[in-house]
Design an enzyme around this catalytic site. Structure first.
Site, PDB file in Angstrom:
ATOM      1  N   GLU A  23       0.601  -2.180  12.402  1.00  0.00           N
ATOM      2  CA  GLU A  23       0.632  -3.747  12.284  1.00  0.00           C
ATOM      3  C   GLU A  23       0.763  -4.218  13.545  1.00  0.00           C
ATOM      4  OE1 GLU A  23       3.460  -4.968   9.199  1.00  0.00           O
ATOM      5  OE2 GLU A  23       2.276  -3.730   7.438  1.00  0.00           O
ATOM      6  N   LYS A  81       2.619   0.465  16.094  1.00  0.00           N
ATOM      7  CA  LYS A  81       3.718   0.555  15.201  1.00  0.00           C
ATOM      8  C   LYS A  81       4.216   1.743  14.371  1.00  0.00           C
ATOM      9  CE  LYS A  81       6.240  -2.534  11.642  1.00  0.00           C
ATOM     10  NZ  LYS A  81       5.844  -3.538  10.592  1.00  0.00           N
ATOM     11  N   GLN A  82       3.135   2.386  13.821  1.00  0.00           N
ATOM     12  CA  GLN A  82       3.171   3.270  12.809  1.00  0.00           C
ATOM     13  C   GLN A  82       2.193   4.224  12.895  1.00  0.00           C
ATOM     14  OE1 GLN A  82       2.796  -0.276   9.984  1.00  0.00           O
ATOM     15  NE2 GLN A  82       2.861   1.600   8.706  1.00  0.00           N
ATOM     16  N   TRP A 122       0.839  -1.257  -0.038  1.00  0.00           N
ATOM     17  CA  TRP A 122       0.118   0.143  -0.018  1.00  0.00           C
ATOM     18  C   TRP A 122       0.782   1.137  -0.061  1.00  0.00           C
ATOM     19  CZ3 TRP A 122      -1.332   3.253   4.581  1.00  0.00           C
ATOM     20  CH2 TRP A 122      -0.476   2.978   5.572  1.00  0.00           C
ATOM     21  N   ASP A 123       2.284   0.953   0.273  1.00  0.00           N
ATOM     22  CA  ASP A 123       3.191   2.275   0.233  1.00  0.00           C
ATOM     23  C   ASP A 123       2.994   2.938  -1.079  1.00  0.00           C
ATOM     24  OD1 ASP A 123       4.065  -0.075   1.833  1.00  0.00           O
ATOM     25  OD2 ASP A 123       6.238   0.755   1.879  1.00  0.00           O
TER      26      ASP A 123
END
Lengths: 762, 762
Positions: B470, B573-574, B343-344
Site C-alpha cells: 500500500e 510497506k509489506q 483480503w487477509d
C-alpha cells in the site's frame, strides 16, 4: 425575461476591478439566483472531511464569502414591490458596455395594479478607485403621479443557495459574517463584520446623492446586518427620481474595526467628491487605454468579434486591480470552485496579460511570492525541498481535498515559474526580478531538482504526479510536467546568472545551479517508438482504449465514471500533451506535432473548459485551420452560451483568456520561446481579417492578418526583432508586410463521438 | 496488575467461536478499556464523508457494533464494589486454556476496608452450541463471613471509547441500539434491540443457576438497556457463592422481535439443559479434535511453541463457527478496522484453515458467494464485467473511503478465486463446487478478462491498480496481482471444463473460456533486465530510492509521510513481490527468488502485520533460515508483544495464521501448486524439531522435521502423493524418512535501518 437564465446573466453581467466583484443582480434584490459581492482574498475556513484520513491532507479549506451587499436599491411603486416576476415587463434591456466599463439597464414595467414606471440604472466598479462602486438609479412614473419608495441597503448574510449538496459547505456559508459595528448619519451608513474562523474583518459603507421632489422623506438606519436609507417621495409624471449611491469596501486580517471604518469612509468621501460623472469619465479613460493595447478586431464573424471583446473585457476585470492578490478561476464573478485560484491563472490568464496589461502580471506574481513561506512550509510538510505551490487556494494554503488531482499536480509550481520567466522576458521589470523573481525561480527549481531523480540510466525522472489531464493521475514522467519543470530549471539557472547577488543571498551555489542544469538536460520525455508519438506519460499508449461509443451522452465523464476506470484508460479530459506542444513547442518537430495531435485529439473529451483553447492553437499550427476555428469558438462561447451548464457559478476566466490566445497564438501563430517573439499567421476560412496588438517590453505593435498577407506595425517604442513564418525582421517605424505561405492541409482527425467541437448556428 | 495493559489483555484473552466474540474484560465490568461483545455480521451504517466527492465512492460504511454485554457480573463486598483499581490485589491470574477453550481467572483481593475474597471465574463461548456463552463465577469470603451482592447484567449501549478522533464514527457508535423488548422472569431475562440505520435486530438472553446460602435474596428486572439479576447473600467463610450464567445471542435482518426472542430463549433452555459441566466437556472434545488436525510441536523454543499454539487457537476461534459469515481481520476480538474483512482472510487465514479445518473455509467462501450479487453490482457500477469484491466490508458492500488503497486493490477478487480453487483442490467438496465454486471462479474470471486488456504487443496488461504493497498505488502490472489473476483465469477455465453443466447455466461459452486462457497466457510480468529482478510493478525499479536513514524512528511511515511521497519511491510497506514468490512460486526460478528477495527485503519496512510471515517463507526457501526464524517470530509475537502498539483494538488474525504458514510453508517448505502437496523442510538453528499435521482431501498426515531428517506419516485416510525436496513419493501406512539436503547459505540482506526483525530476549 427568462427567470431561469438569471444565474447566467448574473455572471455574464458581473462587474469587477479585480478587487471588488459584483454579480449582475438586479438593484431590486429579486429575482435572484446568487447575490454576490466578493472581495479578492476574503474567505471563510471550513473543515475538509475524509472518510479515511492521511498524512499531509489539508484539514481546512477556504471558501469565498458573499460579503455585505450594497447593490440593493429596492423600489416600491405605490406599495407594490418592483419585481420582474410579477406585473408586466413591457421593455427590458441590459448592456454591459466594454468602452464605458458600466452595466446599464433600462426597464419599462407595469405593476400588477397597473402602474407603469421606467427604471434606468447604471453601475460601475471603479478601475481607477479600486475600493469604490457607484450606482445611479432613476425611476420615472409614466402616465400618472406616483408615490415611490426607495430602500437603499447594505445587507450582510444574505441567504445564498448552497452549491451542490454538501452540508458542510452550506454550513460554512450560512451567516458567515458576525456584526462588529453599524452606524449611520445623514445619507451615509457603515457596517463592519468579521468572519468566525478565518478572522478577517470587512467594512462596507454607502453614501447617497438624491435628486428628488422637495417633499421627499428620507431616513436612514444601521443595525447588525442591515443599513438602509429610505426615500419616500410623491413623484410627478414627467419627472425622475434619481439616486446616486456610492459604496466603499475594505477588508483586512490585521486592521482594527475603527481603522477599517475610517478607510471606507475616506474612500466614500473621495468618491463623493469625485462625483458620478467624473467616475464615469475615469472609467472610460482607463478602458480606452486597455483597448489601445489589447483590442482584437475580427472581420467576417461579428458574433465572434463581440464574444472576443466580451472575453478580453472580463479578463481585464479579473486582473486589473488585484494588486498583490490572486486571479481566481472564476475571477470575482461567482462562488464556483469556492473562489479558488488554480494553475489556470499562470498558464492561461497571465500569457494574455503579459502582452496586454503586464502590470497585472507583476501584481499576481507578487501575490504568489507573498505566499512563498506557505509554499515552502507545504514542501517541507511533504518531505520536499524548495517551494510547492498549492493546487487550489485563496490565501496560499493548499485546499485540495483529493490529493491525486490536487497536491499531485506539481506542474502548478512549474507553471508559476514559467509565468515568472515569461513576464521577465516580456518586460523590463528588474525590480520585480530582484524582489520576487529570483526567489520564486530558485525555490521552484529547488523543489523540482529534489523531487525528481536520476535513475540508473542517467535519465531525470519525475514520478508519481498528475499532469494537466485529470483523467490520468499518479503517473510517471508526464511530458507536460517534465517540459515545464525543465523550463523552470533552466530559467532558474539563467536568473541566478543574471542576479548573482540575490542568488547568493538565497544560498545558491554554483554546484546547485549546475545540478539544476543537469536535471533539465537529462529530463525524461517518453516517446512511443512503435507508434511514433509521444506518450502523455510513461506507458500511456499501452493503456486500454476508452469506449467512446458507450460513453456517448455521458459527459462530463467524471460524473458518470469512476476515476478508477478513467485513470487506467486512454481517455483525456483536456489538452495535456497538446498543450505542451504549444507552450514548449520548440521540443517537438513539425511531424511530431501532427502525429501527436492526430493521436490525442480523438481521445480528448474536453470535459474541462481549459481544453478547447489549447487544442485550437496546435490545430492552427499543424494546418487544421477550420477545426481550430471551431475549437476557438467553443472556448470563446463557453460562458456566453453556457456550454458547461455552470456559468451561473461564475465565468471561466481561463477559457475567456483563451480567446486572446487563439487569436494571437493560434491564427497569429505568436510564440515567445526564449523571449523571442515570432509569428506564423494563418486565418481560417470564416475570418477575413484579424488585427491584434501586443506590448513587448517597451514596444507596442500591431499585427494585421489577411488570408494571404500579414502587416506588422510598430505603434510605439523602440524597434523590435520579430519573425514571420521563420523569417526574422526588425520592425521599426515603417510597417512591414509579408505574404502568408500556404500549408498542405490534411483532413483533421475526428473528435471522440459526441464530443465534436461546439458549432454556432450562423 | 498493570491497568494500562488492560486493552491488550482484553484482546489477547478474547473468546470467540466465530459467531459470538467476547473480549477478555473482567466480569466486574471495570476497569475496562473496550467492553466488547460482537456478533459476526452485526453492524451499524455511518456516512463516509469526502472533501471532494467522486463517482462510485461508497456513501456509507459499516461499523461493527458492541452489542448487549452479558459478561458482566458485578460484585459488592459489604457494599464495596470489587474493582482491581482499588483495595489490594493479593494474587491475580488469568489463563486462556487452549485445550479446554475457556478463560479462567483467579483473584485474591482485599477491599479498601480490609475484607478479602477469592474470586474464581471461567467462561466459554461454545464451539458446539454456537449461540451460547457460559460463565461460572465463584466468590469465597476469606477469614470472615460476609454480605456479598452479585449483579448479573445484560447491558446495551455501554459507553465505548471512540477509536481515533473521528467524530462521525463516534456518533455512529454512541448508543447504537434502540430498545425493542425487555422482559424477565425468575432467573432469566431477555433484551431485544435494533440498530438505527442498518435495520438489524439483536436479541440477548441470560439465565442463571445459583449455588448460594438459603438466605440469599434474588431479584430480577429488565428494562430498556438493562436487565439485571441481583443476588444478595450472607456468605459464611469457608463457603462459596457460585453463579452459573448462560447467555444466548441471536440477530437477524429479517426475523421479527418475537421470533428472535424465541430463538435465544430456546438456546438458553438448551444450554441450561446441557449444563455447565457438559458444555465444558463438549468444548474440550471439540478442541481435542482441532489439535489432532492442526497442532504444531516445536522443540528448542518453548516461548515460540506457546505463541504458535496461541496463534492457532485464535485463528480457530475466528473461523470455527462463522457459518456463512466472514472472518474479519480482527476476528471478533475488537473494534479495529471497524470489524471489516479484507483480503487477509483468503490470502492468509484460509490457507491455514484449508489444511486444518477445511469446513470453515467452505463456510467462509459460501459467505463470499452470498455477496456475489453485491460484487456484481459493484462491478457494474464501476463499468466492469463479472464480480468485483470489496476491499473492506462486513455485509458485502464496499466500505473503502480511499479508493487508491481500496477499490483499486482488485487483487482481492483474485485472492478469493485462488482460495476457492485451493479449497477445491484440497478437499472433495463437490457440492460447494457446484453450488458456489464455479460461479465464484467464473464471475471473477469475467472481471479480470474484461478489466485487463491486450496491448498492441499482444501482452495482457492490468493497469491502474494497487497491489498488496500500500505504499505504491495506482500502478500498472503489479506482479502479485497479475499472477493472482492469471491463476484465477486458469482455475476458471479448469472448473468450467469440470462442471460444464453449471458453466452453461452461467452462460459460459467455449470462446469465453478460450479468451480467459489467452488472457492468462499473455499475462504481463514486468522484469528489469538490467538489474535482473522482477519489478513489483511496471517501472518500479526506476523509481527514486527511499531515504531510510532519514525515516529512522518514524514508523509506520504512513503516519509520518504523505502517500504522495511514499507512492513514488522504492519503499514497500509489506511483502508484495516476495509474497507472490511464495503463492505463485512456480513462476520464478530459484535464482530469481534469491535476487528478488535480496532486492526487496532491504526496502520493505513491514509497516503491515501482513509482511513478516510472508517474508519468512521466502527467506526459508532461499536458505536464510535464521532470518526466517526472526521474521516468523515477529509475525507470531505481533499480538502477544504488541509490536504494532494497537493490539487493544483487536488481534491480527492474519499474522497469527502466519505462524502456521511459517512453520508449514516456511520451515516445512510445503507448497500446493496445482493441488500437488510438496515439502522442502529445513529448520533454523533455534528449532531442534518441528512437527505438524495436515488434512489433505481424505488423508491426515504428519510431518516431523529434524535438522537433518524429515519423517512423513499417514495418520488416517488413503495413501497420498507427496514430494520431499523434489523427490516424489507415495505416503501410505508406512512412515517414510528422508534426509534434508544442505543448502549453500549466503549472508542475508539487511533490513532497512531501524526495521530489523523483532528479536525476543531469550
Amino acid at each position: 425575461m427568462d427567470v431561469d437564465m438569471i444565474g447566467r446573466t448574473e455572471s455574464l453581467f458581473a462587474l469587477s476591478n479585480g478587487h471588488i466583484g459584483l454579480r449582475g443582480t438586479f438593484e431590486e434584490g429579486e429575482p435572484v439566483d446568487q447575490p454576490g459581492t466578493y472581495l479578492n482574498g476574503f474567505y471563510e475556513l471550513r473543515d475538509l472531511p475524509y472518510a479515511e484520513s492521511g498524512y499531509g491532507y489539508p484539514e481546512s479549506g477556504q471558501t469565498v464569502v458573499n460579503v455585505t451587499d450594497g447593490k440593493i436599491i429596492r423600489l416600491l411603486v405605490e406599495d407594490e414591490p418592483m419585481d420582474l416576476r410579477y406585473g408586466r415587463t413591457v421593455d427590458h434591456e441590459r448592456v454591459l458596455d466594454f468602452r464605458t466599463g458600466t452595466l446599464r439597464r433600462q426597464t419599462l414595467w407595469t405593476s400588477p395594479t397597473g402602474r407603469t414606471v421606467r427604471i434606468r440604472s447604471e453601475r460601475l466598479v471603479s478601475f481607477t478607485k479600486r475600493t469604490v462602486v457607484a450606482i445611479r438609479y432613476e425611476v420615472e412614473p409614466i402616465g400618472e403621479d406616483m408615490k415611490l419608495v426607495l430602500q437603499s441597503d447594505l445587507l450582510a448574510n444574505e441567504p445564498v443557495p448552497a452549491p451542490g449538496n454538501d452540508p458542510r459547505l452550506a454550513a460554512a456559508l450560512d451567516n458567515p459574517l458576525v456584526p462588529a459595528l453599524a452606524d449611520s448619519e445623514d445619507y451615509s451608513a457603515v457596517l463592519v463584520h468579521h468572519t468566525k474562523r478565518s478572522e478577517l474583518t470587512v467594512a462596507a459603507a454607502m453614501s447617497h446623492e438624491l435628486d428628488a421632489p422637495d417633499n421627499a422623506d428620507v431616513s436612514i438606519r444601521a443595525d447588525g446586518d442591515l443599513a438602509r436609507m429610505t426615500v419616500a417621495a410623491n413623484v410627478p409624471q414627467g419627472t425622475t427620481l434619481v439616486l446616486t449611491k456610492y459604496l466603499a469596501y475594505g477588508w483586512s486580517a490585521r486592521r482594527s474595526v475603527p481603522a477599517l471604518r475610517s478607510q471606507v469612509e475616506a474612500a466614500l468621501a473621495m468618491a463623493g467628491e469625485t462625483g458620478w460623472e467624473s467616475l464615469q469619465k475615469e472609467q472610460a479613460a482607463y478602458l480606452e487605454e486597455f483597448w489601445a493595447d489589447a483590442d482584437i478586431e475580427i472581420d467576417g464573424d461579428p458574433e465572434l468579434q463581440q464574444a472576443v471583446r466580451f472575453s478580453l473585457f472580463h479578463v481585464l476585470q479579473a486582473g486589473a486591480r488585484g494588486q498583490s492578490r490572486s486571479i481566481p478561476a472564476k475571477g470575482l464573478t461567482g462562488p464556483g470552485y469556492d473562489g479558488h485560484t488554480f494553475w489556470d491563472t499562470e498558464s492561461f490568464v497571465l500569457p494574455m496579460l503579459t502582452y496586454t496589461m503586464p502590470g497585472a502580471v507583476g501584481e499576481e506574481l507578487r501575490w504568489r511570492h507573498s505566499t512563498l513561506d506557505k509554499a515552502k512550509a507545504r514542501a517541507a510538510e511533504l518531505g520536499q525541498h524548495g517551494a510547492m505551490f498549492p493546487w487550489r487556494t485563496i490565501n496560499g494554503d493548499e485546499c485540495s481535498g483529493y490529493w491525486p488531482a490536487g497536491t499531485a499536480g506539481v506542474h502548478v509550481s512549474a507553471d508559476i515559474a514559467n509565468a515568472t520567466a515569461r513576464y521577465l522576458r516580456a518586460t523590463s521589470d528588474e525590480a520585480f526580478e530582484v524582489e520576487c523573481g529570483v526567489e520564486l525561480l530558485v525555490e521552484i527549481a529547488r523543489f523540482f531538482a529534489g523531487f525528481g531523480h536520476h535513475d540508473g540510466n542517467g535519465k531525470f525522472r519525475i514520478d508519481g504526479i498528475t499532469g494537466p489531464d485529470e483523467y490520468t493521475a499518479i503517473v510517471n514522467n508526464n511530458v507536460f510536467t517534465n517540459l515545464a519543470a525543465q523550463q523552470a530549471l533552466r530559467d532558474a539557472v539563467a536568473v541566478v546568472h543574471r542576479q548573482p547577488a540575490v542568488a547568493r543571498e538565497l544560498g545558491v551555489t554554483d554546484d546547485e545551479a549546475a545540478h539544476w542544469a543537469a536535471c533539465a538536460d537529462d529530463m525524461t520525455v517518453p516517446f512511443d517508438e512503435v507508434l511514433g508519438v509521444h506518450q502523455q506519460c510513461e506507458a500511456f499508449t499501452l493503456l486500454d482504449k476508452w469506449d467512446f461509443e458507450a460513453s456517448r451522452g455521458r459527459y462530463p465523464l467524471l460524473l458518470n465514471y469512476p476515476y478508477f476506470d478513467l485513470y487506467r484508460k486512454q481517455v483525456v479530459k483536456q489538452a495535456d500533451l497538446v498543450f505542451a506542444m504549444y507552450l514548449f513547442g520548440e521540443h517537438f518537430t513539425p511531424e511530431q506535432k501532427i502525429k501527436n495531435f492526430d493521436y490525442y485529439y480523438p481521445i480528448t473529451v474536453r470535459d474541462s473548459s481549459l481544453s478547447a483553447c489549447c487544442e485550437a492553437v496546435t490545430a492552427a499550427e499543424v494546418g487544421y485551420l477550420d477545426l481550430s476555428y471551431d475549437l476557438m469558438s467553443e472556448s470563446v462561447f463557453t460562458d456566453l452560451h453556457d456550454l458547461h451548464s455552470n456559468v451561473g457559478a461564475g465565468l471561466h476566466i481561463a477559457a475567456l483568456a483563451g480567446a486572446w490566445t487563439d487569436c494571437v497564438a493560434g491564427f497569429g501563430g505568436m510564440r515567445d520561446f526564449g523571449g523571442e517573439i515570432t509569428f506564423a499567421p494563418r486565418l481560417p476560412q470564416a475570418i477575413t481579417r484579424m488585427s491584434f496588438r501586443m506590448l513587448v517590453r517597451d514596444s507596442r505593435i500591431s499585427v494585421t492578418v489577411e488570408p494571404d498577407k500579414a502587416h506588422y506595425a510598430l505603434l510605439a517604442g523602440p524597434p523590435i526583432e520579430l519573425a514571420h513564418h521563420g523569417e526574422r525582421f526588425t520592425l521599426s517605424d515603417d510597417p512591414q508586410t509579408f505574404s502568408v505561405p500556404g500549408i498542405v492541409t490534411h483532413t483533421p482527425p475526428a473528435a471522440p463521438v459526441g464530443c465534436e467541437p461546439y458549432r454556432r448556428e450562423r
